[in-house]
Design a protein around this motif. Sequence first.
Motif, PDB file in Angstrom:
ATOM      1  N   ILE A 161      -8.145  -4.222  -6.429  1.00  0.00           N
ATOM      2  CA  ILE A 161      -7.323  -3.613  -7.472  1.00  0.00           C
ATOM      3  C   ILE A 161      -5.960  -3.379  -6.853  1.00  0.00           C
ATOM      4  N   ALA A 162      -4.980  -4.137  -7.315  1.00  0.00           N
ATOM      5  CA  ALA A 162      -3.647  -4.121  -6.727  1.00  0.00           C
ATOM      6  C   ALA A 162      -2.810  -2.960  -7.243  1.00  0.00           C
ATOM      7  N   MET A 163      -2.979  -2.611  -8.501  1.00  0.00           N
ATOM      8  CA  MET A 163      -2.119  -1.577  -9.069  1.00  0.00           C
ATOM      9  C   MET A 163      -2.791  -0.956 -10.284  1.00  0.00           C
ATOM     10  N   LEU A 164      -2.666   0.348 -10.402  1.00  0.00           N
ATOM     11  CA  LEU A 164      -3.099   1.057 -11.602  1.00  0.00           C
ATOM     12  C   LEU A 164      -2.035   2.096 -11.883  1.00  0.00           C
ATOM     13  N   ALA A 165      -1.474   2.054 -13.078  1.00  0.00           N
ATOM     14  CA  ALA A 165      -0.435   3.019 -13.438  1.00  0.00           C
ATOM     15  C   ALA A 165      -0.650   3.479 -14.868  1.00  0.00           C
ATOM     16  N   VAL A 166      -0.556   4.775 -15.072  1.00  0.00           N
ATOM     17  CA  VAL A 166      -0.627   5.370 -16.401  1.00  0.00           C
ATOM     18  C   VAL A 166       0.564   6.307 -16.522  1.00  0.00           C
ATOM     19  N   GLN A 167       1.333   6.179 -17.606  1.00  0.00           N
ATOM     20  CA  GLN A 167       2.478   7.061 -17.806  1.00  0.00           C
ATOM     21  C   GLN A 167       2.024   8.509 -17.802  1.00  0.00           C
ATOM     22  N   LYS A 168       2.878   9.380 -17.279  1.00  0.00           N
ATOM     23  CA  LYS A 168       2.518  10.806 -17.181  1.00  0.00           C
ATOM     24  C   LYS A 168       2.102  11.384 -18.524  1.00  0.00           C
ATOM     25  N   SER A 169       2.772  10.979 -19.579  1.00  0.00           N
ATOM     26  CA  SER A 169       2.460  11.531 -20.900  1.00  0.00           C
ATOM     27  C   SER A 169       1.082  11.105 -21.419  1.00  0.00           C
ATOM     28  N   VAL A 215     -15.295  -4.116  -4.206  1.00  0.00           N
ATOM     29  CA  VAL A 215     -13.909  -4.031  -4.661  1.00  0.00           C
ATOM     30  C   VAL A 215     -13.196  -3.050  -3.751  1.00  0.00           C
ATOM     31  N   THR A 216     -11.998  -3.415  -3.313  1.00  0.00           N
ATOM     32  CA  THR A 216     -11.200  -2.526  -2.471  1.00  0.00           C
ATOM     33  C   THR A 216      -9.874  -2.210  -3.144  1.00  0.00           C
ATOM     34  N   LEU A 217      -9.247  -1.156  -2.668  1.00  0.00           N
ATOM     35  CA  LEU A 217      -7.919  -0.757  -3.120  1.00  0.00           C
ATOM     36  C   LEU A 217      -7.347   0.206  -2.100  1.00  0.00           C
ATOM     37  N   LEU A 225     -15.694   4.726  -1.823  1.00  0.00           N
ATOM     38  CA  LEU A 225     -15.795   5.476  -0.577  1.00  0.00           C
ATOM     39  C   LEU A 225     -14.576   5.197   0.288  1.00  0.00           C
ATOM     40  N   ARG A 226     -14.140   6.213   1.035  1.00  0.00           N
ATOM     41  CA  ARG A 226     -13.021   6.015   1.961  1.00  0.00           C
ATOM     42  C   ARG A 226     -13.488   5.161   3.124  1.00  0.00           C
ATOM     43  N   GLU A 227     -12.785   4.072   3.341  1.00  0.00           N
ATOM     44  CA  GLU A 227     -13.146   3.156   4.414  1.00  0.00           C
ATOM     45  C   GLU A 227     -12.298   3.400   5.660  1.00  0.00           C
ATOM     46  N   GLU A 228     -11.000   3.641   5.463  1.00  0.00           N
ATOM     47  CA  GLU A 228     -10.138   3.937   6.596  1.00  0.00           C
ATOM     48  C   GLU A 228      -8.827   4.543   6.121  1.00  0.00           C
ATOM     49  N   LYS A 229      -8.158   5.208   7.046  1.00  0.00           N
ATOM     50  CA  LYS A 229      -6.823   5.742   6.788  1.00  0.00           C
ATOM     51  C   LYS A 229      -5.818   4.769   7.378  1.00  0.00           C
ATOM     52  N   LEU A 230      -4.831   4.400   6.574  1.00  0.00           N
ATOM     53  CA  LEU A 230      -3.803   3.452   6.986  1.00  0.00           C
ATOM     54  C   LEU A 230      -2.499   4.217   7.207  1.00  0.00           C
ATOM     55  N   VAL A 231      -2.146   4.402   8.464  1.00  0.00           N
ATOM     56  CA  VAL A 231      -0.967   5.194   8.818  1.00  0.00           C
ATOM     57  C   VAL A 231       0.299   4.390   8.544  1.00  0.00           C
ATOM     58  N   ARG A 232       1.261   5.028   7.871  1.00  0.00           N
ATOM     59  CA  ARG A 232       2.554   4.422   7.507  1.00  0.00           C
ATOM     60  C   ARG A 232       2.369   3.099   6.766  1.00  0.00           C
ATOM     61  N   TYR A 233       1.471   3.080   5.829  1.00  0.00           N
ATOM     62  CA  TYR A 233       1.111   1.868   5.088  1.00  0.00           C
ATOM     63  C   TYR A 233       2.202   1.450   4.106  1.00  0.00           C
ATOM     64  N   TYR A 234       2.802   2.419   3.439  1.00  0.00           N
ATOM     65  CA  TYR A 234       3.783   2.108   2.400  1.00  0.00           C
ATOM     66  C   TYR A 234       5.197   2.010   2.971  1.00  0.00           C
ATOM     67  N   LEU A 235       6.098   1.393   2.212  1.00  0.00           N
ATOM     68  CA  LEU A 235       7.488   1.221   2.655  1.00  0.00           C
ATOM     69  C   LEU A 235       8.191   2.544   2.918  1.00  0.00           C
ATOM     70  N   ASN A 236       7.747   3.612   2.248  1.00  0.00           N
ATOM     71  CA  ASN A 236       8.340   4.937   2.477  1.00  0.00           C
ATOM     72  C   ASN A 236       7.671   5.642   3.657  1.00  0.00           C
ATOM     73  N   TRP A 237       6.881   4.901   4.429  1.00  0.00           N
ATOM     74  CA  TRP A 237       6.148   5.380   5.600  1.00  0.00           C
ATOM     75  C   TRP A 237       5.009   6.317   5.234  1.00  0.00           C
ATOM     76  N   GLY A 238       4.627   6.331   3.961  1.00  0.00           N
ATOM     77  CA  GLY A 238       3.510   7.163   3.524  1.00  0.00           C
ATOM     78  C   GLY A 238       2.178   6.572   3.955  1.00  0.00           C
ATOM     79  N   ASP A 239       1.224   7.449   4.240  1.00  0.00           N
ATOM     80  CA  ASP A 239      -0.122   7.026   4.628  1.00  0.00           C
ATOM     81  C   ASP A 239      -0.945   6.693   3.387  1.00  0.00           C
ATOM     82  N   ALA A 240      -1.978   5.885   3.578  1.00  0.00           N
ATOM     83  CA  ALA A 240      -2.865   5.497   2.485  1.00  0.00           C
ATOM     84  C   ALA A 240      -4.310   5.555   2.958  1.00  0.00           C
ATOM     85  N   TYR A 241      -5.204   5.643   1.981  1.00  0.00           N
ATOM     86  CA  TYR A 241      -6.626   5.456   2.243  1.00  0.00           C
ATOM     87  C   TYR A 241      -7.022   4.113   1.662  1.00  0.00           C
ATOM     88  N   ARG A 242      -7.818   3.346   2.392  1.00  0.00           N
ATOM     89  CA  ARG A 242      -8.439   2.151   1.831  1.00  0.00           C
ATOM     90  C   ARG A 242      -9.796   2.600   1.306  1.00  0.00           C
TER      91      ARG A 242
END
Length: 146
Positions: free
Chosen positions: A45-53, A103-105, A124-141
């Motif tokens: 799953i590459a992207m999931l977005a729902v408008q705040k409203s 399925v991963t995300l 389930l959380r598989e791993e923590k990805l340090v500085r994964y995003y362009l803004n240097w934010g961490d992610a969970y796989r």
Amino acid sequence: TGNKSDTINTATAQEASNNDATNSYNCQSASKTNLQSSRTQSGYIAMLAVQKSHRHLGIGTHLVKRVLLRMKNSTVSSGSSSTTEAKNSSTTRSLSNIITTSVTLETEVSNVGAQRLYERLGFLREEKLVRYYLNWGDAYRLRLWF
């Protein structure tokens, strides 16, 4: 990855329930097949977005469930016109009856709402990805096994 196991099947689920919700949510997914090991593929799953409203209405859960069902029930067959490997007939024949086994995300560590949504669905959380995003934010796989 640069080999024959790259993405071969892409699906996009985009829908609107009524006029005021048009373009308020989107879910994109893909499948990756490992031709070297077995007749299985891992969905992504590459992207999931729902408008705040439109959040907290079950739209995200519905989209993820729909994509998961589609991935779980899909197989790549040699007669499929949606596969990009149709150019190579020997590769096409070798892909018949490939099933999706997981399925991963990735989701931001700071996105607690998304983590709750996916964990409620069995991811389930598989791993923590340090500085994964362009803004240097961490992610969970996260991974869901069928």
